[in-house]
Design an enzyme around this catalytic site. Structure first.
Site, PDB file in Angstrom:
ATOM      1  N   CYS A 112       9.748  12.649 -29.642  1.00 55.33           N
ATOM      2  CA  CYS A 112       8.388  12.180 -29.322  1.00 55.33           C
ATOM      3  C   CYS A 112       7.890  11.105 -30.276  1.00 55.33           C
ATOM      4  CB  CYS A 112       7.402  13.336 -29.318  1.00 55.33           C
ATOM      5  SG  CYS A 112       7.873  14.672 -28.235  1.00 55.33           S
ATOM      6  N   HIS A 236      -0.165  11.119 -30.388  1.00 56.89           N
ATOM      7  CA  HIS A 236       0.798  11.632 -29.417  1.00 56.89           C
ATOM      8  C   HIS A 236       0.121  12.769 -28.646  1.00 56.89           C
ATOM      9  CE1 HIS A 236       4.120  13.389 -27.460  1.00 56.89           C
ATOM     10  NE2 HIS A 236       4.341  14.351 -28.337  1.00 56.89           N
ATOM     11  N   ASN A 266       2.534  16.221 -21.678  1.00 60.28           N
ATOM     12  CA  ASN A 266       3.261  15.628 -22.812  1.00 60.28           C
ATOM     13  C   ASN A 266       4.443  14.820 -22.262  1.00 60.28           C
ATOM     14  OD1 ASN A 266       4.856  15.074 -25.028  1.00 60.28           O
ATOM     15  ND2 ASN A 266       4.761  17.136 -25.890  1.00 60.28           N
TER      16      ASN A 266
HETATM   17  O1  UT7 Z   1       5.834  16.770 -28.420  1.00 64.38           O
HETATM   18  C1  UT7 Z   1       6.123  17.761 -29.336  1.00 64.38           C
HETATM   19  C2  UT7 Z   1       6.501  18.992 -28.636  1.00 64.38           C
HETATM   20  N1  UT7 Z   1       5.770  20.149 -28.695  1.00 64.38           N
HETATM   21  C3  UT7 Z   1       4.531  20.456 -29.103  1.00 64.38           C
HETATM   22  O2  UT7 Z   1       3.778  19.704 -29.583  1.00 64.38           O
HETATM   23  C4  UT7 Z   1       4.083  21.873 -28.931  1.00 64.38           C
HETATM   24  C5  UT7 Z   1       3.375  22.431 -30.121  1.00 64.38           C
HETATM   25  N2  UT7 Z   1       2.938  23.780 -29.822  1.00 64.38           N
HETATM   26  C6  UT7 Z   1       1.990  24.071 -28.924  1.00 64.38           C
HETATM   27  O3  UT7 Z   1       1.424  23.183 -28.325  1.00 64.38           O
HETATM   28  C7  UT7 Z   1       1.608  25.502 -28.758  1.00 64.38           C
HETATM   29  O4  UT7 Z   1       2.253  26.283 -29.727  1.00 64.38           O
HETATM   30  C8  UT7 Z   1       1.946  26.051 -27.338  1.00 64.38           C
HETATM   31  C9  UT7 Z   1       1.025  25.425 -26.309  1.00 64.38           C
HETATM   32  C10 UT7 Z   1       3.390  25.765 -26.984  1.00 64.38           C
HETATM   33  C11 UT7 Z   1       1.709  27.547 -27.306  1.00 64.38           C
HETATM   34  O5  UT7 Z   1       0.371  27.855 -27.670  1.00 64.38           O
HETATM   35  P1  UT7 Z   1       0.077  28.988 -28.736  1.00 64.38           P
HETATM   36  O6  UT7 Z   1      -1.384  29.085 -28.842  1.00 64.38           O
HETATM   37  O7  UT7 Z   1       0.854  28.657 -29.979  1.00 64.38           O
HETATM   38  O8  UT7 Z   1       0.625  30.255 -27.996  1.00 64.38           O
HETATM   39  P2  UT7 Z   1       1.730  31.279 -28.489  1.00 64.38           P
HETATM   40  O9  UT7 Z   1       3.082  30.676 -28.445  1.00 64.38           O
HETATM   41  O10 UT7 Z   1       1.250  31.880 -29.766  1.00 64.38           O
HETATM   42  O11 UT7 Z   1       1.619  32.361 -27.328  1.00 64.38           O
HETATM   43  C12 UT7 Z   1       0.426  33.113 -27.098  1.00 64.38           C
HETATM   44  C13 UT7 Z   1       0.626  33.962 -25.861  1.00 64.38           C
HETATM   45  C14 UT7 Z   1       1.964  34.683 -25.824  1.00 64.38           C
HETATM   46  O12 UT7 Z   1       1.740  35.981 -25.266  1.00 64.38           O
HETATM   47  P3  UT7 Z   1       1.731  37.285 -26.225  1.00 64.38           P
HETATM   48  O13 UT7 Z   1       3.071  37.287 -26.865  1.00 64.38           O
HETATM   49  O14 UT7 Z   1       0.610  37.034 -27.173  1.00 64.38           O
HETATM   50  O15 UT7 Z   1       1.480  38.370 -25.225  1.00 64.38           O
HETATM   51  C15 UT7 Z   1       2.787  33.870 -24.857  1.00 64.38           C
HETATM   52  O16 UT7 Z   1       3.772  34.623 -24.208  1.00 64.38           O
HETATM   53  O17 UT7 Z   1       0.604  33.135 -24.691  1.00 64.38           O
HETATM   54  C16 UT7 Z   1       1.732  33.411 -23.875  1.00 64.38           C
HETATM   55  N3  UT7 Z   1       2.142  32.228 -23.133  1.00 64.38           N
HETATM   56  C17 UT7 Z   1       1.686  31.920 -21.906  1.00 64.38           C
HETATM   57  N4  UT7 Z   1       0.840  32.562 -21.096  1.00 64.38           N
HETATM   58  C18 UT7 Z   1       0.579  31.980 -19.898  1.00 64.38           C
HETATM   59  C19 UT7 Z   1       2.979  31.246 -23.535  1.00 64.38           C
HETATM   60  N5  UT7 Z   1       3.098  30.323 -22.563  1.00 64.38           N
HETATM   61  C20 UT7 Z   1       2.303  30.705 -21.558  1.00 64.38           C
HETATM   62  C21 UT7 Z   1       1.994  30.162 -20.288  1.00 64.38           C
HETATM   63  N6  UT7 Z   1       1.126  30.828 -19.504  1.00 64.38           N
HETATM   64  N7  UT7 Z   1       2.519  29.009 -19.845  1.00 64.38           N
END
Ligand code: UT7
Length: 311
Positions: A112, A236, A266
């Site tokens: 990215c 970004h 993204n």
């Molecule tokens: O270009 C560079 C590439 N990447 C990035 O910049 C990504 C950087 N990271 C992020 O943007 C965030 O970490 C995410 C958007 C990927 C995830 O958000 P988060 O607030 O860090 O969520 P998390 O991974 O801590 O997950 C929280 C909960 C989990 O459930 P439990 O374990 O708490 O029950 C996940 O399973 O949200 C759940 N979850 C979802 N729920 C519904 C994860 N993905 C989804 C989804 N829909 N698509």
């Protein structure tokens, strides 16, 4: 004279995929995606369109916008992690299509942050008078490496391309300062495993919040400016919460940060040039504005630029 951006182009596929469309494919919700990421919809290229096709469209627009002929370009740099094939490169494919017969061509792999690496590389060739013009394209067809059985990543990404022509600009304008960096120890947090992209979202999130803010501050200081001098931020477009933290660190009001993530998701290396084109078209970036571009990505890699807009 500094190198700067003298032409801008972008291409986003027609097919819109909304959060509601994704609700039908996996256990997710529009509410979760919107509040956790800021994304409402993204674009997917059709099966018969690959990265080189989108890159070509964006490049054509940037070259027209610059008012030059493709034969005047000395180098083509394409930042992508989703090339049509490992080789030949996307840059050579578009070199042929554009008829840029005098251009050398290579792809840049910095995920990215690839567009930032491309622009800074271009700046060196332009300011050393090696080439009058360098074409830099960020393009991704991320839908082809998306695992639709992994809701953690499948909702985040989109396809698209953005392109710029880098050339000399008038005194005082152009790229004032930059920073590029990498931390290979973090490669395990965002990578391609077989056919699919995999990510440890929380780790990438923490890194991004820290790095985006720090790098933005560094380039402002290196340019001999202070936060109050900055007119606009183009981060970004990975997650609205990451973007907001950079904006707040710079003390900028909401309307002074580009936000295209809601429409395009993204798009990795394409997100910054797509956003730049959007903000120039809608009049939010004007001549002589001080703007900060900042990106991060898999590798881990990062890059930031402070520039004064205008030819
Ligand atoms: O270009 C560079 C590439 N990447 C990035 O910049 C990504 C950087 N990271 C992020 O943007 C965030 O970490 C995410 C958007 C990927 C995830 O958000 P988060 O607030 O860090 O969520 P998390 O991974 O801590 O997950 C929280 C909960 C989990 O459930 P439990 O374990 O708490 O029950 C996940 O399973 O949200 C759940 N979850 C979802 N729920 C519904 C994860 N993905 C989804 C989804 N829909 N698509």
């Amino acid at each position: 004279m500094n190198a700067g951006i003298i032409g801008l182009g972008r291409h986003t596929p027609e097919k819109i995929v909304t959060n509601f469309d994704l609700e039908k494919l996996m256990d997710t919700s529009d509410e979760w995606i919107r509040t956790r990421t800021g994304i409402e919809e993204r674009r997917y290229a059709s099966d018969d369109v690959d990265s080189s096709d989108m890159a070509f469209e964006a490049a054509k627009e940037a070259i027209n916008d610059a008012g030059i002929d493709a034969s005047q370009i000395g180098l083509i740099l394409v930042a992508t992690v989703t090339p049509d094939t490992p080789f030949p490169s996307v840059s050579t494919m578009i070199q042929a299509k554009l008829g840029a017969t005098n251009a050398a061509a290579m792809d840049v792999s910095a995920a990215c942050a690839g567009f930032m690496y491309g622009v800074i590389t271009a700046k060196q060739f332009v300011e050393s008078d090696t080439y009058p013009y360098v074409l830099v394209v960020g393009v991704e067809k991320l839908s082809k490496i998306t695992n639709f059985e992994d809701r953690n990543t499948a909702v985040l990404f989109g396809d698209g391309a953005g392109a710029v022509v880098i050339g000399k600009v008038s005194e005082g304008r152009g790229i004032l300062s930059f920073e590029l960096g990498a931390d290979g120890t973090g490669g395990k947090h965002l990578y391609q495993n077989g056919p699919y992209l995999e990510m440890n979202g929380r780790e990438v999130f923490k890194f991004a919040v820290r790095q985006m803010g720090e790098s933005a501050e560094h380039v402002i200081t290196k340019a001999g400016l202070s936060k109050e001098d900055v007119n606009f931020l183009v981060p970004h477009q990975a997650n609205i919460r990451i973007m907001e933290s950079s904006r707040q660190r710079l003390g900028l009001p909401e309307e002074k940060m580009s936000k295209t993530i809601n429409q395009f998701g993204n798009t990795s290396s394409a997100s910054i040039p797509i956003s730049l084109k959007e903000e120039v078209l809608n009049g939010k970036i004007k001549d002589d504005d001080v703007i900060v571009l900042v990106g991060f990505g898999g590798g881990l890699t990062w890059g930031a630029i402070c520039m004064k807009w205008g030819k």
